[in-house]
Motif scaffolding. Structure first.
Motif, PDB file in Angstrom:
ATOM      1  N   ALA A 130       0.825  -1.218   0.000  1.00 58.88           N
ATOM      2  CA  ALA A 130       0.000   0.000   0.000  1.00 58.88           C
ATOM      3  C   ALA A 130       0.863   1.274   0.000  1.00 58.88           C
ATOM      4  O   ALA A 130       0.689   2.160  -0.844  1.00 58.88           O
ATOM      5  CB  ALA A 130      -0.930  -0.015   1.210  1.00 58.88           C
ATOM      6  N   THR A 131       1.805   1.361   0.920  1.00 60.82           N
ATOM      7  CA  THR A 131       2.616   2.577   1.014  1.00 60.82           C
ATOM      8  C   THR A 131       3.584   2.728  -0.168  1.00 60.82           C
ATOM      9  O   THR A 131       4.077   3.832  -0.427  1.00 60.82           O
ATOM     10  CB  THR A 131       3.414   2.614   2.343  1.00 60.82           C
ATOM     11  N   ALA A 132       3.820   1.631  -0.883  1.00 57.13           N
ATOM     12  CA  ALA A 132       4.726   1.704  -2.046  1.00 57.13           C
ATOM     13  C   ALA A 132       4.219   2.732  -3.055  1.00 57.13           C
ATOM     14  O   ALA A 132       5.004   3.413  -3.720  1.00 57.13           O
ATOM     15  CB  ALA A 132       4.845   0.332  -2.698  1.00 57.13           C
ATOM     16  N   TYR A 133       2.904   2.860  -3.173  1.00 55.51           N
ATOM     17  CA  TYR A 133       2.328   3.800  -4.147  1.00 55.51           C
ATOM     18  C   TYR A 133       2.571   5.251  -3.729  1.00 55.51           C
ATOM     19  O   TYR A 133       2.757   6.124  -4.572  1.00 55.51           O
ATOM     20  CB  TYR A 133       0.826   3.541  -4.314  1.00 55.51           C
ATOM     21  N   LEU A 134       2.531   5.491  -2.413  1.00 53.78           N
ATOM     22  CA  LEU A 134       2.823   6.849  -1.942  1.00 53.78           C
ATOM     23  C   LEU A 134       4.271   7.192  -2.256  1.00 53.78           C
ATOM     24  O   LEU A 134       4.598   8.302  -2.676  1.00 53.78           O
ATOM     25  CB  LEU A 134       2.570   6.939  -0.436  1.00 53.78           C
ATOM     26  N   HIS A 135       5.142   6.222  -2.029  1.00 52.99           N
ATOM     27  CA  HIS A 135       6.564   6.427  -2.273  1.00 52.99           C
ATOM     28  C   HIS A 135       6.830   6.676  -3.762  1.00 52.99           C
ATOM     29  O   HIS A 135       7.573   7.592  -4.129  1.00 52.99           O
ATOM     30  CB  HIS A 135       7.326   5.189  -1.787  1.00 52.99           C
ATOM     31  N   LEU A 136       6.178   5.877  -4.612  1.00 53.95           N
ATOM     32  CA  LEU A 136       6.423   5.979  -6.054  1.00 53.95           C
ATOM     33  C   LEU A 136       5.762   7.206  -6.670  1.00 53.95           C
ATOM     34  O   LEU A 136       6.375   7.935  -7.453  1.00 53.95           O
ATOM     35  CB  LEU A 136       5.849   4.743  -6.762  1.00 53.95           C
ATOM     36  N   ALA A 137       4.488   7.416  -6.327  1.00 55.60           N
ATOM     37  CA  ALA A 137       3.691   8.400  -7.081  1.00 55.60           C
ATOM     38  C   ALA A 137       3.289   9.619  -6.269  1.00 55.60           C
ATOM     39  O   ALA A 137       2.825  10.614  -6.843  1.00 55.60           O
ATOM     40  CB  ALA A 137       2.428   7.722  -7.621  1.00 55.60           C
ATOM     41  N   GLY A 138       3.450   9.556  -4.939  1.00 56.92           N
ATOM     42  CA  GLY A 138       2.956  10.653  -4.097  1.00 56.92           C
ATOM     43  C   GLY A 138       3.832  11.895  -4.161  1.00 56.92           C
ATOM     44  O   GLY A 138       5.032  11.800  -4.449  1.00 56.92           O
TER      45      GLY A 138
END
Ligand SMILES: Cc1cc2nc3c(=O)[nH]c(=O)nc-3n(C[C@H](O)[C@H](O)[C@H](O)COP(=O)(O)OP(=O)(O)OC[C@H]3O[C@@H](n4cnc5c(N)ncnc54)[C@H](O)[C@@H]3O)c2cc1C
Length: 383
Positions: free
Chosen positions: A96-104
């Protein structure tokens, strides 16, 4: 086995992590399995031991450690022998947090990634839908423009941490055209507060993964402002495909930990169990079976480490991560089944570690991209 991939400090970290898990998690797993929940404090406890953001930047509470620290951590999580526990913690930190890291953007990372790394928020990932699992391009959840934001409506299935989560990284369709539009070019990602009006969550019962909470989540005109859109509008599919690389490598590493645990249990049991006047492990057919399983596990491990190494060097590793996910998860299902056989009737008893492993690893070849999909990816890339 010694490995070229782990510097001494990663090995030291592994041993420290194992001691932490032995002390704080293993003694409580049976209770959490029976209660079908993991207390929220567990995330805080892991954060205090700086385990929730090993690979994330310091600016957001992470430790910026080399990726093989994460590999060691995930292997140890798998080795606990509870799919539910490792599922809950790995979805939080590596999915879940991977998306914040990648795209946030910076604000989104401060608002969600940092509190997740610090154990103050629990993260969930809501991609799958009742009618769209393997086929991500069939997602129907819709985000309709409204004022400076969107109204989100749709249903998400099998959301790990869904009941406990504070926010859900969600894939929704931002088609400018008709609401029925499908395809990969009109998906976007949003962070949705789990307490927002219009969000309804209901728990689902499962064959295994008992301590992990899994939910069906409904969004009925959930209002989100433009600041909750991760990355550009309609760029969701690209981020999902990127994040799936890490998800698959993580799934492979976790599965190896599970296979290791099953083998450990079987080795101990076959040494102790006497049959026909000698230890079970003295019978050649048993020794050879264990030797065979250990060799297969080591082969899958080297493939997985290779995929992890490519990932750590910023390579896409589409095929290698699919191969690792395929081999390691199929192996975990096979190894736990064969090890259970060595326990005889004792392995079939409710509440035994090997029975839990057998039940829990069954999901490994389905979740996070089923084996059939891994084969498709490999064939698409290589043929
Ligand atoms: C406990 C649990 C936790 C989960 N956690 C999450 C989560 O946190 N977030 C999330 O978004 N999802 C989650 N999932 C969903 C999981 O990722 C999906 O179940 C998985 O991707 C498969 O999708 P599906 O169940 O819709 O199966 P389907 O896509 O309907 O597939 C059914 C079967 O058909 C096969 N199949 C599909 N397409 C093809 C093809 N082209 N050729 C051959 N065979 C094919 C599949 O491999 C599978 O065996 C979870 C699932 C479970 C059970």
């Amino acid at each position: 086995m010694d490995s070229i991939y782990f510097p001494p400090e990663a090995e030291t970290f592994r041993q420290r992590t194992r001691r932490f898990l032995d002390e704080h998690v293993t003694p409580r797993l049976d209770t959490w399995e029976a209660e079908r929940r993991i207390p929220r404090e567990v995330w805080k406890l892991f954060a205090r031991h700086e385990l929730l953001g090993l690979h994330y930047p310091r600016a957001y509470g992470g430790r910026e450690l080399p990726f093989f620290h994460s590999v060691a951590y995930l292997e140890e999580l798998g080795r606990l022998g509870s799919g539910g526990f490792r599922g809950a913690l790995s979805v939080h930190s590596y999915m879940a947090t991977a998306y914040l890291h990648l795209a946030g953007d910076h604000q989104q990372k401060l608002a969600y990634l940092k509190p997740a790394v610090e154990g103050d928020m629990i993260a969930a990932l809501a991609i799958t839908e009742p009618q769209a699992g393997s086929d991500v391009s069939a997602i129907g959840c819709a985000a309709r423009p409204a004022g400076d934001g969107y109204l989100i409506s749709g249903t998400k299935a099998f959301v790990t941490n869904g009941m406990n989560a504070d926010f859900l990284v969600t894939a929704a369709r931002t088609a400018d055209g008709p609401a029925t539009a499908t395809g990969s070019g009109t998906l976007s990602l949003f962070v949705i507060d789990a307490q927002a009006p219009g969000v309804t969550r209901s728990p689902v019962e499962k064959l295994g993964w008992h301590c992990s909470d899994t939910a069906t989540v409904r969004f009925d005109d959930v209002r989100v402002d433009g600041g909750r859109l991760l990355g550009r509008k309609n760029s969701g599919f690209m981020w999902i495909m990127k994040a799936f690389q890490l998800e698959r490598i993580a799934a492979a590493v976790l599965a190896l930990g599970e296979a290791d645990r099953a083998l450990e249990l079987a080795r101990r049991h076959t040494r102790d169990r006497q049959v026909f006047g000698q230890a079970l492990a003295r019978h050649q057919v048993v020794r050879h079976r264990l030797a065979e399983l250990m060799s297969h596990t080591e082969a899958a491990r080297q493939l997985t480490y290779h995929a992890a190494w490519l990932h750590s060097r910023g390579k896409l590793a589409m095929s290698e991560s699919a191969m690792a996910k395929l081999r390691a998860t199929e192996l975990a299902v096979d190894v736990t089944g064969q090890c259970l056989q060595l326990f005889g009737g004792h392995g079939y008893l409710e509440g035994t570690p090997i029975a839990r492993l057998f039940r829990d690893t069954r999901l490994d070849t389905i979740a996070g991209g089923a084996s059939e999909i891994m084969r498709e990816i490999i064939a698409d890339t290589e043929l």
